[in-house]
Design a protein around this motif. Sequence first.
Motif: not given
Length: 288
Positions: A66, A69-70, A73-74, A79-80, A82, A85-86, A285-286
């Motif tokens: 988890t 993931i970020s 992604r970066r 982007p998917k 993301y 993470r949930r 990014m988030a």
Amino acid sequence: MPRFLTPLLYERSGRFSVEKALFLLASLLPAAWLAGRAMAGDLGPRPWTEAIHFTGLWAVRFLAVTLAISPLRRLLMLPKLYFGRRVFGVATLGYALLHLALFILDQGAGRALSEIVLRVYLVIGAVALLLLVALGATSWDGAIRRLGGERWNRLHKAVFVIAALGSVHFFLQSKLDVTEPVLMSGVFLFLMVYRIAVKLFGTVTPLGLAGLAVVASGLTAGAEMAWYGLATRVDPWLVLEANLSFDLGLRPAWWVLIGGLAVAAGTAAWGRLAPARKGAGGRKMAPA
């Protein structure tokens, strides 16, 4: 389909997400493996203990996934990712709850409660689980809207506290053989030094990632030395010597170094194979 599965399988637009479905399938595979081993009678002479340790280990592993993931992604500009993470965050909570449930079934509710109250490592694990429950209960779109983005982000930074508490719980529970706790702590350390580097410099190049792998490897070796120095009577310098030799095989610090260098090399290769994705690097990014 149960309503609670909808956010795990569908995008906000209502479109079925193949990526989410694959992430969910991956999160269920260890549970299926455990069930298969249980039905085959392959959990050894202490099946309850084996199942408890198995679910606890996968809770820690999915927490690491988890948190990864970020950064991935970066680094990969995908982007998917993301969506994972949930899904993997919910998987972390699910395996942690199963870990507790199996412990209660094995010990009985009364004895399990008394053990949790009396043993420090179980208290630490219980606090980590309560924080996970709080994050899981606020991981849905409705909760995010009610809390507001800023408060939600502040609350969910508790995931780093959970990682620290989970690592300590893992160390104390494992007692003498701390190979796996050291390895997982090394993974968390690598993810944390990456986040610190991003905060300080804004971006991290593949060469920078290689440097961070060296730093995280050194911190991992230091964590193993500190554990043996503080918790056992083993000379920590002997632990350092074991980390620098290969007589006992590759120690966790080496695996962290190898894994970090592999991420650096993979990032560099991905950037060369998919240069068009590098143009997305300027997008924000988030939060990690």
